[in-house]
Write a protein that holds these residues in place. Structure first.
Motif, mmCIF file in Angstrom:
data_model
loop_
_atom_site.group_PDB
_atom_site.id
_atom_site.type_symbol
_atom_site.label_atom_id
_atom_site.label_comp_id
_atom_site.label_asym_id
_atom_site.label_seq_id
_atom_site.Cartn_x
_atom_site.Cartn_y
_atom_site.Cartn_z
ATOM 1 N N ILE B 88 0.863 -1.186 0.000
ATOM 2 C CA ILE B 88 0.000 0.000 0.000
ATOM 3 C C ILE B 88 0.896 1.231 0.000
ATOM 4 N N LYS B 89 0.846 1.994 -1.060
ATOM 5 C CA LYS B 89 1.709 3.178 -1.196
ATOM 6 C C LYS B 89 0.826 4.406 -1.404
ATOM 7 N N TRP B 90 1.192 5.478 -0.700
ATOM 8 C CA TRP B 90 0.340 6.666 -0.818
ATOM 9 C C TRP B 90 1.154 7.924 -1.070
ATOM 10 N N TYR B 91 0.432 8.957 -1.547
ATOM 11 C CA TYR B 91 1.025 10.280 -1.720
ATOM 12 C C TYR B 91 0.306 11.270 -0.802
ATOM 13 N N GLY B 92 0.996 12.330 -0.453
ATOM 14 C CA GLY B 92 0.447 13.322 0.471
ATOM 15 C C GLY B 92 -0.475 14.318 -0.217
ATOM 16 N N ASP B 93 -1.175 15.105 0.593
ATOM 17 C CA ASP B 93 -2.172 16.028 0.067
ATOM 18 C C ASP B 93 -1.574 17.190 -0.727
ATOM 19 N N GLU B 94 -0.253 17.382 -0.609
ATOM 20 C CA GLU B 94 0.359 18.462 -1.390
ATOM 21 C C GLU B 94 0.264 18.163 -2.895
ATOM 22 N N TYR B 95 -0.017 16.900 -3.244
ATOM 23 C CA TYR B 95 -0.156 16.535 -4.663
ATOM 24 C C TYR B 95 -1.570 16.785 -5.193
ATOM 25 N N VAL B 96 -2.519 17.057 -4.290
ATOM 26 C CA VAL B 96 -3.911 17.170 -4.709
ATOM 27 C C VAL B 96 -4.168 18.536 -5.348
ATOM 28 N N GLN B 97 -4.668 18.513 -6.574
ATOM 29 C CA GLN B 97 -4.991 19.767 -7.294
ATOM 30 C C GLN B 97 -3.864 20.789 -7.214
ATOM 31 N N SER B 98 -2.679 20.323 -7.468
ATOM 32 C CA SER B 98 -1.522 21.205 -7.445
ATOM 33 C C SER B 98 -1.149 21.585 -8.873
ATOM 34 N N ASP B 99 -0.667 22.794 -9.042
ATOM 35 C CA ASP B 99 -0.208 23.210 -10.368
ATOM 36 C C ASP B 99 1.232 22.778 -10.627
ATOM 37 N N THR B 100 1.922 22.327 -9.573
ATOM 38 C CA THR B 100 3.348 22.009 -9.743
ATOM 39 C C THR B 100 3.664 20.533 -9.492
ATOM 40 N N LEU B 101 2.881 19.858 -8.671
ATOM 41 C CA LEU B 101 3.151 18.452 -8.358
ATOM 42 C C LEU B 101 2.065 17.574 -8.966
ATOM 43 N N HIS B 102 2.439 16.351 -9.378
ATOM 44 C CA HIS B 102 1.428 15.405 -9.835
ATOM 45 C C HIS B 102 1.693 14.048 -9.201
ATOM 46 N N ALA B 103 0.633 13.447 -8.678
ATOM 47 C CA ALA B 103 0.768 12.162 -7.982
ATOM 48 C C ALA B 103 1.431 11.105 -8.860
ATOM 49 N N MET B 104 1.190 11.168 -10.160
ATOM 50 C CA MET B 104 1.730 10.127 -11.036
ATOM 51 C C MET B 104 3.265 10.179 -11.117
ATOM 52 N N SER B 105 3.859 11.317 -10.781
ATOM 53 C CA SER B 105 5.322 11.375 -10.700
ATOM 54 C C SER B 105 5.801 10.543 -9.512
ATOM 55 N N ALA B 106 5.050 10.623 -8.420
ATOM 56 C CA ALA B 106 5.405 9.826 -7.238
ATOM 57 C C ALA B 106 5.282 8.338 -7.561
ATOM 58 N N LEU B 107 4.282 7.976 -8.343
ATOM 59 C CA LEU B 107 4.151 6.572 -8.752
ATOM 60 C C LEU B 107 5.339 6.159 -9.609
ATOM 61 N N GLY B 108 5.736 7.045 -10.519
ATOM 62 C CA GLY B 108 6.888 6.744 -11.366
ATOM 63 C C GLY B 108 8.122 6.423 -10.531
ATOM 64 N N ALA B 109 8.335 7.210 -9.476
ATOM 65 C CA ALA B 109 9.493 6.987 -8.600
ATOM 66 C C ALA B 109 9.410 5.612 -7.929
ATOM 67 N N ILE B 110 8.218 5.221 -7.531
ATOM 68 C CA ILE B 110 8.038 3.897 -6.906
ATOM 69 C C ILE B 110 8.355 2.797 -7.916
ATOM 70 N N ILE B 111 7.884 2.971 -9.143
ATOM 71 C CA ILE B 111 8.119 1.958 -10.184
ATOM 72 C C ILE B 111 9.621 1.814 -10.458
ATOM 73 N N VAL B 112 10.325 2.935 -10.473
ATOM 74 C CA VAL B 112 11.785 2.894 -10.647
ATOM 75 C C VAL B 112 12.428 2.162 -9.463
ATOM 76 N N ASP B 113 12.023 2.551 -8.258
ATOM 77 C CA ASP B 113 12.524 1.924 -7.024
ATOM 78 C C ASP B 113 12.384 0.415 -7.038
ATOM 79 N N GLU B 114 11.271 -0.037 -7.586
ATOM 80 C CA GLU B 114 11.015 -1.477 -7.562
ATOM 81 C C GLU B 114 11.684 -2.203 -8.725
ATOM 82 N N GLY B 115 12.462 -1.435 -9.495
ATOM 83 C CA GLY B 115 13.250 -2.073 -10.547
ATOM 84 C C GLY B 115 12.538 -2.262 -11.873
#
Lengths: 393, 393
Positions: B88-115
């Protein structure tokens, strides 16, 4: 145009169009593809459960707005929006769920036809009605266009409500009040969650005081016992148990305008934990509401709320509020401002917000919220339901 | 894992995962990002009204499925899905409706981490929960990945239902039956549309015969008089009028499984026009239902229906049916096969469909539909409501 039933004067729609065009100009956008159903509704009146297929309203600097959607939904446009016949454009069913055709290519062809193929085109890139495939198809069919993110461009224009919008919001507030009245009447240990939801939905759909109930952008959420640790669960047929807390979050809705409200009930003698949380939330809300004054900023409310919570040892990591108004599934938030650190949106009379002060922990949670209008003076609450932990003994 | 209430045996979820992995292998996909809430639910049990923010289930060839979503929704995952804590992996509320951050970038980092940063990654590009911005953020954070369209990949796996799924669908069928029973009891000239919808929603939410009513992916649609020209309008407080037709399309729902059904009522003495249309639709449906036999194809039903309509001088330009099962807003269709020319999907026992035979014209329309299961023999109807124009005199 002649058969449409409009919910606002034509002059109000024209004013909204003007606001949209001004915002486009400030952003350097020639043509805006509006896919968010709430934005489509705000701009034109278009209403219908057709947002599961590609559709949009196209706004340019001078053309009349254009509606684009599925052939079978064109009549819905004729009956709900002020769009004139020659500005209603549709695609055939061969585009629906096709692996080879995409409706947004057909839109691209129309945009070229109308002479806007080399424009700066604004798109709501993060809208739930503008998929990655929609953008690719649109971009491929407009090779000479320059695309620009226009997320929330229209949403920001919706922040300050007109007198008629405020009337609809007040109606929604009366409805949510009646829904909580019904919950208080029927909630007891043993009642099935589904039966309870049936009762409050019945009241919510009939409406009250001449305000009929429209459908909510999100169905009632509730959390009983340990399920209160999760804010977005829905009901089952599990019986309500005594000696535990249960929260509800649902909205009264009138003519697509939403007044959400959360309350937590306790059936039996509340625990010290929930009483402590109640005190923290109520004090925090009071502090936040005192800052909800025209001229202050959204973050002022969030800071006041967090500050009070901290004095009780609680923390809220999520935002504590958002603007409300028109809503379509999947959510009723207006997707522009937020009550959170760093949000310097200035509060102005006519803005409406849901102060979403809920707290969720590992195996419990509490939600006591308010929806209100910013006025020239103190906030105007959209509904009147006792702001406290509601105890049923 | 321990606190989750699952609606199917773990073995059934494992079988679904196996089907998904086989489909991925056939498509040459190493890692699949599943954003469609119905697909997420089918794969893992995850349920909750949280699909207005980025979230997904990630499936690879051998890792346990991973749930990714907003921090406040992680508890909802713990309580509804079989996903284990470390997945279970989550992102913080700073990603919600942000003009600068997107949750899918955080997912990308997890996918890289997992190889899996250099994988072939399948994405549901045309899903209403995978915006253009979601794709851009994901792609930008995974520069070494190769992306592949995987629309409907999981949806196709959902077509043939298991015995427990069929039980839920039958429950949904009983519920929609009870909802129509209520409509027939209360429909009369003068009743407000909103009051009528309140009645049928009440019955639909309480459920019947031990099957509790879940929320529908789409609220009731109705069309009275000239509004029947548009299939996707919702209600107002307009009173039902005598001497005109009114159609309804709504679903009974049990545990997220939908049984949609449409009927048209006439209050008074039906016109020749509506009687002619009724005859055409019923004959066409009979012809279509006779072809709804295992081994035939989806297009066989569409052709039989269109052929019969043509003999009456009617034409249906939209598809005449789609598979049903799990549904989340904005629509309950399974988004895979369609009853239309060219769809060679072979009918198999355990498939469930809504035969959407509605016709809409300039100022009128008619909807009389059926939802059914394909069996070894004749179709099994999921509900029993008289298949005809229902006249209230």
């Amino acid at each position: 145009m002649s058969v449409a039933t409009l919910r606002f004067e034509l002059t109000e729609y024209k004013m909204r169009l003007e606001k949209a065009r001004n915002a486009m100009e400030r952003a350097g956008i020639d043509l805006l593809v509006v896919t968010d159903p709430a934005n489509m509704h705000w701009l034109t009146g278009y209403d219908g459960c057709s947002y599961y297929v590609p559709q949009c309203v196209v706004v340019t600097k001078s053309d009349e707005p254009l509606w684009f959607g599925r052939r079978m939904d064109a009549n819905g446009c004729r009956r709900t929006a002020y769009i004139s016949e020659d500005r209603i454009k549709w695609y055939g069913d061969e585009y629906v769920q096709s692996d080879t055709l995409h409706a947004m290519s057909a839109l691209g062809a129309i945009i070229v036809d109308e002479g806007h193929g080399s424009s700066v085109i604004g798109v709501e890139k993060d809208s739930s009605c503008f998929s990655a495939a929609s953008f690719e198809a649109l971009a491929a069919s407009l090779p000479n266009a320059r695309f620009q993110k226009a997320d929330r461009l229209i949403n920001w224009q919706r922040l300050v409500k007109s007198p008629r919008e405020i009337e609809y919001l007040r109606g929604a507030g009366k409805i949510v009040e009646a829904m909580y009245q019904r919950v208080s009447e029927v909630l007891c240990p043993g009642i099935k969650q589904s039966d309870l939801i049936a009762e409050l939905s019945y009241v919510g759909t009939r409406g009250v005081d001449g305000y009929w109930g429209d459908y909510p952008a999100c169905v009632p959420n509730l959390g009983a016992g340990a399920d209160a640790s999760a804010p977005h669960l829905t009901w089952t047929d599990q019986p309500i148990r005594g000696d535990e807390a249960i929260f509800f979050e649902f909205a009264g809705v009138h003519k697509r305008y939403h007044c959400p409200l959360s309350r937590t009930y306790y059936l039996g003698k509340p625990t010290v934990q929930i009483r402590d949380a109640e005190a923290a939330v109520l004090d925090g809300m009071q502090a936040g509401l005192e800052r909800a004054v025209a001229g202050n900023c959204c973050e002022d409310i969030a800071k006041a709320y967090s500050g009070a919570l901290a004095r009780y040892g609680f923390e809220k990591t999520s935002r504590s509020g958002y603007p409300i108004g028109i809503g379509y599934p999947p959510a009723w938030g207006e997707n522009s401002a937020s009550f959170r650190q760093g949000d310097r949106t200035e509060l102005q009379p006519g803005m409406a917000f849901h102060f979403m002060s809920g707290l969720w922990y590992g195996d419990w949670g509490i939600e006591i919220t308010e929806s209100f209008l910013i006025t020239e003076g103190e906030v105007e609450f959209l509904s009147s339901v006792p702001r406290k932990l509601l105890v049923i003994d």
